[in-house]
Motif scaffolding. Sequence first.
Motif, mmCIF file in Angstrom:
data_model
loop_
_atom_site.group_PDB
_atom_site.id
_atom_site.type_symbol
_atom_site.label_atom_id
_atom_site.label_comp_id
_atom_site.label_asym_id
_atom_site.label_seq_id
_atom_site.Cartn_x
_atom_site.Cartn_y
_atom_site.Cartn_z
ATOM 1 N N PHE A 190 1.013 -1.341 0.082
ATOM 2 C CA PHE A 190 0.011 0.282 -0.031
ATOM 3 C C PHE A 190 0.970 1.349 0.002
ATOM 4 O O PHE A 190 1.866 1.481 0.995
ATOM 5 N N VAL A 191 0.734 1.990 -1.072
ATOM 6 C CA VAL A 191 1.422 3.161 -1.265
ATOM 7 C C VAL A 191 0.587 4.552 -0.912
ATOM 8 O O VAL A 191 -0.316 4.792 -1.376
ATOM 9 N N LEU A 192 1.437 5.468 -0.268
ATOM 10 C CA LEU A 192 0.552 6.545 -0.012
ATOM 11 C C LEU A 192 0.070 7.488 -1.286
ATOM 12 O O LEU A 192 0.983 7.852 -1.974
ATOM 13 N N SER A 193 -1.253 7.765 -1.321
ATOM 14 C CA SER A 193 -1.673 8.289 -2.577
ATOM 15 C C SER A 193 -2.408 9.603 -2.425
ATOM 16 O O SER A 193 -2.767 10.396 -3.364
ATOM 17 N N HIS A 194 -2.940 9.725 -1.168
ATOM 18 C CA HIS A 194 -3.778 10.628 -0.640
ATOM 19 C C HIS A 194 -3.354 11.244 0.409
ATOM 20 O O HIS A 194 -4.202 10.652 1.444
ATOM 21 N N PRO A 195 -2.485 12.113 0.659
ATOM 22 C CA PRO A 195 -2.161 12.388 2.105
ATOM 23 C C PRO A 195 -2.982 13.645 2.338
ATOM 24 O O PRO A 195 -3.543 14.462 1.762
ATOM 25 N N ASN A 196 -3.446 13.265 3.851
ATOM 26 C CA ASN A 196 -4.145 14.297 4.567
ATOM 27 C C ASN A 196 -5.548 14.582 3.744
ATOM 28 O O ASN A 196 -5.765 15.777 3.264
ATOM 29 N N ILE A 197 -6.320 13.888 3.673
ATOM 30 C CA ILE A 197 -7.493 13.910 2.864
ATOM 31 C C ILE A 197 -8.454 14.851 3.528
ATOM 32 O O ILE A 197 -8.865 14.619 4.894
ATOM 33 N N LYS A 198 -9.000 16.041 2.830
ATOM 34 C CA LYS A 198 -10.064 16.822 3.533
ATOM 35 C C LYS A 198 -11.216 16.873 2.847
ATOM 36 O O LYS A 198 -11.206 16.993 1.465
ATOM 37 N N THR A 199 -12.447 16.696 3.109
ATOM 38 C CA THR A 199 -13.509 16.763 2.518
ATOM 39 C C THR A 199 -14.138 17.992 2.246
ATOM 40 O O THR A 199 -13.975 18.858 3.281
ATOM 41 N N PRO A 200 -14.621 18.663 1.175
ATOM 42 C CA PRO A 200 -15.060 19.766 0.849
ATOM 43 C C PRO A 200 -16.266 20.128 1.730
ATOM 44 O O PRO A 200 -17.041 19.556 2.347
ATOM 45 N N LYS A 201 -16.105 21.606 2.389
ATOM 46 C CA LYS A 201 -17.207 21.988 3.235
ATOM 47 C C LYS A 201 -18.742 21.899 2.889
ATOM 48 O O LYS A 201 -19.730 21.530 3.515
ATOM 49 N N LYS A 202 -18.930 21.934 1.558
ATOM 50 C CA LYS A 202 -20.115 21.808 0.844
ATOM 51 C C LYS A 202 -20.078 20.919 -0.382
ATOM 52 O O LYS A 202 -19.033 21.353 -1.217
ATOM 53 N N GLY A 203 -20.914 20.017 -0.431
ATOM 54 C CA GLY A 203 -20.836 19.505 -1.795
ATOM 55 C C GLY A 203 -21.963 19.282 -2.617
ATOM 56 O O GLY A 203 -22.895 20.154 -2.396
ATOM 57 N N LYS A 204 -21.880 18.720 -3.842
ATOM 58 C CA LYS A 204 -22.832 18.768 -4.894
ATOM 59 C C LYS A 204 -23.569 17.435 -5.178
ATOM 60 O O LYS A 204 -24.650 17.334 -5.816
ATOM 61 N N ILE A 205 -23.336 16.531 -4.433
ATOM 62 C CA ILE A 205 -23.818 15.167 -4.321
ATOM 63 C C ILE A 205 -24.647 14.881 -3.120
ATOM 64 O O ILE A 205 -24.229 15.284 -2.014
ATOM 65 N N TYR A 206 -25.857 14.027 -3.335
ATOM 66 C CA TYR A 206 -26.466 13.416 -2.153
ATOM 67 C C TYR A 206 -26.793 12.208 -2.577
ATOM 68 O O TYR A 206 -26.889 11.746 -3.590
ATOM 69 N N SER A 207 -26.705 11.296 -1.718
ATOM 70 C CA SER A 207 -26.736 9.785 -1.762
ATOM 71 C C SER A 207 -27.765 9.262 -0.680
ATOM 72 O O SER A 207 -27.623 9.174 0.568
ATOM 73 N N ILE A 208 -29.022 8.638 -1.430
ATOM 74 C CA ILE A 208 -29.927 8.166 -0.372
ATOM 75 C C ILE A 208 -30.663 7.360 -1.355
ATOM 76 O O ILE A 208 -30.908 7.566 -2.739
ATOM 77 N N ASN A 209 -31.450 6.256 -0.810
ATOM 78 C CA ASN A 209 -32.219 5.263 -1.808
ATOM 79 C C ASN A 209 -33.761 5.782 -1.456
ATOM 80 O O ASN A 209 -34.516 5.739 -0.771
ATOM 81 N N GLU A 210 -33.899 6.400 -2.714
ATOM 82 C CA GLU A 210 -35.272 7.056 -2.606
ATOM 83 C C GLU A 210 -36.388 6.474 -2.848
ATOM 84 O O GLU A 210 -37.337 6.982 -3.001
ATOM 85 N N SER A 211 -36.194 4.966 -3.186
ATOM 86 C CA SER A 211 -37.227 4.229 -3.295
ATOM 87 C C SER A 211 -37.888 4.132 -1.897
ATOM 88 O O SER A 211 -39.011 3.658 -1.797
ATOM 89 N N TYR A 212 -37.513 4.603 -0.767
ATOM 90 C CA TYR A 212 -37.988 4.385 0.393
ATOM 91 C C TYR A 212 -38.792 5.703 0.884
ATOM 92 O O TYR A 212 -39.277 5.947 1.856
#
Length: 338
Positions: A192-214
Amino acid sequence: MSGKIITLTRHIIEEQRKYPTATGKFTDLMNDIAFASKLISYHVNKAGLMDILGETGSVNVQGEVVKKLDQFANETLIKALDHNGHTCVMASEESDDIIPIPDEYPLGKYVVVFDPLDGSSNIDANVSVGTIFSVYHRVTPEGRPGSVKDCLQQGLKQICAGYVIYGSSTMLVYTTGNGVYGFTLDPSYGEFVLSHPNIKTPKKGKIYSINESYFEFWDEPVKQYVRYIKQVDGDTNRPMNSRYIGSLVSDFHRNLLYGGIFLYPPSKKAPKGKLRLLYEANPLAFIVEQAGGRAIDGKQRILEVVPKELHQRTPLYIGSADDIALLEKFLSSEKKVD
Ligand code: P6P
């Protein structure tokens, strides 16, 4: 990248140097987890060519059909961790009860809980799946086997959390509380080789993930929130993009890197939600908070929930801080959709 190859082992050793009391046992434990994930990766990637696709004919404690790879991943992790003298007890989403350390092996101070192969219902369709794990210090006296009490700790007490995603490449992402680091498996030499040092997630995103069938089974505030983020309004960057694979590690990993929110709300079908507190919500909550995001169950921070049973389920809302904050306005009914 500076051209230096930082392997997972080197990164863990350098991290451990920050703790003068470190004994190297945690480094060994992480290497054992990494070794198990390499074996699982090999078999997940070969599944289509070997007779390990399909079902075992048994059903797990969740009432879900156990896939052969689920069972293989579970046994691989247990065998990798039960003899190294670093663990006192384990718990798995695939095992009804705690997994004791066999008498012939020494006991250690760590507790490891894991979902060995999350999203496995997607395996036959070649959708990315993952392993999710948490490491705690034992809370019961040393010298005796660990107990369920050692496994039922608040997520706040995690000393390490991570996941391995078996996708187009195999990546291991982990935190020990000093940031989030991603390592990509180089199959040519199995490191395993370091490819993503110090990952930070954006403060605001454009994606939402939910199973809308429910949708019809959700509480009204969740319906209001989803209606709101789907409305067209350029000024508030709506509608958000819907992305849902149905494999938690894949949905989480994408949102961690790109920004966004993953929601698995309670519903009439699953009043406490579907996802497990110990094996899914807690490790991912530790990681997302270390990356600058947030994770709640609708009422409180996931990491503060006090677990009462091994396979406890929880609602999970996890991702970019601003997206969680907006959701909270709906959940507290401060905000109504016009
Ligand atoms: P649903 C897979 O079975 C899993 O546990 C997670 O990986 C995934 O996020 C979720 O269930 C999907 O659940 O109800 O949307 O199919």
